[in-house]
Structure formats: C-alpha cells, structure tokens
Design a protein around this motif. Structure first.
Motif, PDB file in Angstrom:
ATOM      1  N   GLY A  79       0.924  -1.717   0.147  1.00 56.36           N
ATOM      2  CA  GLY A  79      -0.209  -0.027   0.515  1.00 56.36           C
ATOM      3  C   GLY A  79       0.765   1.600  -0.196  1.00 56.36           C
ATOM      4  O   GLY A  79       2.081   1.217  -0.017  1.00 56.36           O
TER       5      GLY A  79
ATOM      6  N   VAL B 188      -4.714   0.664  -1.257  1.00 51.17           N
ATOM      7  CA  VAL B 188      -3.863  -1.129  -0.923  1.00 51.17           C
ATOM      8  C   VAL B 188      -3.908  -1.391  -2.161  1.00 51.17           C
ATOM      9  O   VAL B 188      -4.894  -0.518  -3.263  1.00 51.17           O
ATOM     10  CB  VAL B 188      -4.922  -1.004   0.533  1.00 51.17           C
TER      11      VAL B 188
ATOM     12  N   THR C 164      -8.982  -6.451   0.810  1.00 50.00           N
ATOM     13  CA  THR C 164     -10.191  -6.058   1.217  1.00 50.00           C
ATOM     14  C   THR C 164      -9.762  -6.158   2.748  1.00 50.00           C
ATOM     15  O   THR C 164     -10.263  -5.071   3.481  1.00 50.00           O
ATOM     16  CB  THR C 164     -11.308  -6.864   1.476  1.00 50.00           C
TER      17      THR C 164
ATOM     18  N   ASN D  52      -8.628   1.157   7.546  1.00 47.42           N
ATOM     19  CA  ASN D  52     -10.197   1.473   8.174  1.00 47.42           C
ATOM     20  C   ASN D  52     -10.624   1.918   9.576  1.00 47.42           C
ATOM     21  O   ASN D  52     -10.900   2.373  10.239  1.00 47.42           O
ATOM     22  CB  ASN D  52     -11.226   1.113   7.406  1.00 47.42           C
TER      23      ASN D  52
ATOM     24  N   GLN E  84      -7.347  -2.966   3.683  1.00 45.41           N
ATOM     25  CA  GLN E  84      -8.054  -2.164   3.639  1.00 45.41           C
ATOM     26  C   GLN E  84      -8.762  -1.750   4.899  1.00 45.41           C
ATOM     27  O   GLN E  84      -9.489  -1.150   5.525  1.00 45.41           O
ATOM     28  CB  GLN E  84      -8.957  -1.979   2.563  1.00 45.41           C
TER      29      GLN E  84
ATOM     30  N   SER F 168      -7.976   3.914   1.891  1.00 50.31           N
ATOM     31  CA  SER F 168      -9.544   3.604   3.141  1.00 50.31           C
ATOM     32  C   SER F 168     -10.014   4.612   2.806  1.00 50.31           C
ATOM     33  O   SER F 168     -10.456   5.181   1.692  1.00 50.31           O
ATOM     34  CB  SER F 168      -7.642   3.861   3.799  1.00 50.31           C
TER      35      SER F 168
ATOM     36  N   ASP G 173      -7.549   0.271  -4.656  1.00 51.65           N
ATOM     37  CA  ASP G 173      -8.429   0.505  -3.674  1.00 51.65           C
ATOM     38  C   ASP G 173      -8.035   1.090  -2.458  1.00 51.65           C
ATOM     39  O   ASP G 173      -6.948   1.637  -2.189  1.00 51.65           O
ATOM     40  CB  ASP G 173      -9.217  -0.610  -3.207  1.00 51.65           C
TER      41      ASP G 173
END
Length: 265
Positions: free
Chosen positions: A101, A228, A233, A240, A236, A119, A117
C-alpha cells in the motif's frame, strides 16, 4: 555409536536452524511478536519530500502520514515498513505487487480508483494557486493565460495544470519533486505552481526564504486516502478500523496538530 551421535547432532542442528529461521520475517510477510505469535508485516510506499505529511528529519521519516500509518499499525497489531520513492512510481509499484500500500498525500480520484483501492478519506486538502511573493499579476487561474506553470509529475495538481494549459494556453514544466517545483517559482523561472493547501501553508510558515505566496481561494476539495492493492479488502479493513479508532480516541487530532496546529485539521 559415533554415527548415531552424528545423526542426532545433525537433527538437532537442523531443528535449531529451522527455529532461527522462523523467528525472522519471511516471504509470507509475517514476523514474530514478543509473545511468539505471528505478526503481519506490510510495506508502504511514501514520498519523503512532502512535508508536513512525510519528510526526513534527523535521519528518520516523520510527518502526518508517517505518524498516522505507524499509529494505525500499532492499533491493529501489524508491522509496517516505510519505503520512500518518487510519487509518480507509487501506484505503479502497488499494481506490480512491489508494495502492499501507500500513504503519501494521495488524493482519491476516480482515475486512481480504477487501479487501486482506498481507505476512508483521512484528510481534506484542496489545491491552491501559488506564485512568487513579488508577483501581483496572477490572482486566479484566469490570469495564467500565456504563463508557465511548474508542477510535480503524477499529482492531482498536474491534472489540474493540464486543464489550465488547455483552457488558458499556459505552458507546463514538470518536476519529479516538490522542492524543485517550488524553487522554479521562487527563482521566477516559472510564474506559478499548484500545491495542496496544508502543504504549501506549512512550507511558507517554516521557511522565511520561501519567496512564495498563496493567491485566491482553494481550487478544489481533494480528500487524501491510503492506497492498497485492488481487491485487498483485508488490509483495507484493518486500515479503516485503525483510522476510526484513532479519530475516536483523539490520537488522530494530536498527530495533525503536531505538524499543522489545531486550525489546520
């Protein structure tokens, strides 16, 4: 008897070497915690020439992004390795699986969301127009007609500069880092630049020789996010969750205030 002893000794050495190897961070990205349990380790790219979000001080990488990423890792129980690199190479490195990331003042854009993707947003920045402190001719983007804009490659500022070049007939000079971009305007070799408001505000505040000033209002309202790999997921969610905890317990505010003061959150 000697042969049997040799076999036992060889087995013992093999076991010892195996145990030593397991204590190190391996190819599976896991290290050992003090209690002996596996700890996930992730490599994050950053651009270490972007204060107050990331920069080098006394041989260490510091800044809002660095402190925030370390705090998230601590909160969520994983290790993080910070890898400095040119900003323009960060997202390609994620897509090539060279990074897990990145946290580098990366604006969340539709174009970037196609390949990585993000955050949840963690900071609202917004671009500002910057000129030499002696320049009283440029007060808004409309005044860039026939002017030269210095800009850092691969940034959201570069995208906006491209728009201004098409709309107002401005010329663009590209640079690999922010300091070179600033210097070009300070030396009057370029008429203006575009930079995130908190970054340039910090630069002007701490550098009495900056020879730069902000003109007009913020040009947009970009949000920063932690990038990321597409589809990751798990990482991520960890980011988060950690970010939310830091915002709720007040640690996030403390990190930002350390570098920008309470008025610049």
């Amino acid at each position: 008897m000697k042969k049997a002893a040799s076999i036992v000794m060889a087995a013992f050495l093999a076991l010892a070497l195996s145990a030593c190897g397991a204590a190190k961070s391996g190819e599976d990205g896991k290290a050992q915690s003090a209690s002996g349990s596996a700890v996930e380790k992730y490599t994050f790219g950053t651009d270490a020439t972007y204060p107050p979000f990331e920069f080098q001080k006394d041989g260490k990488y510091v800044g809002i992004d660095i402190d925030l990423m370390n705090a998230i890792a601590k909160e969520e129980g994983f290790e993080v390795e910070i890898k400095p690199m040119d900003f323009k190479g960060i997202i390609p490195a994620i897509t090539a699986n060279q990074l897990d990331g990145a946290i580098a003042g990366i604006s969340i854009t539709d174009e970037r969301k196609k390949v990585v993707d993000f955050s949840d947003p963690y900071y609202q920045a917004g671009l500002s127009l910057i000129v030499n402190e002696d320049n009283n001719d440029i007060k808004s983007p409309q005044d860039l007609k026939g002017k030269t804009i210095a800009i850092k490659k691969g940034t959201s500022g570069a995208n906006l500069a491209d728009e201004y070049a098409k709309t107002y007939g401005a010329t663009i000079k590209y640079f690999d880092d922010s300091p070179s971009m600033y210097q070009e305007v300070a030396n009057k070799n370029a008429d203006a630049t575009l930079e995130d408001f908190p970054v340039i505000s910090y630069k002007i505040a701490i550098d009495p020789n900056a020879k730069l000033k902000i003109v007009g209002d913020r040009l947009n309202g970009d949000f920063y996010g932690i990038a990321v790999a597409k589809g990751d997921t798990t990482l991520q969610k960890k980011i988060n969750d950690g970010l939310k905890k830091l915002q709720e317990n007040g640690e996030y505010d403390k990190i930002v205030e350390t570098y920008l003061g309470s008025a610049a959150k």
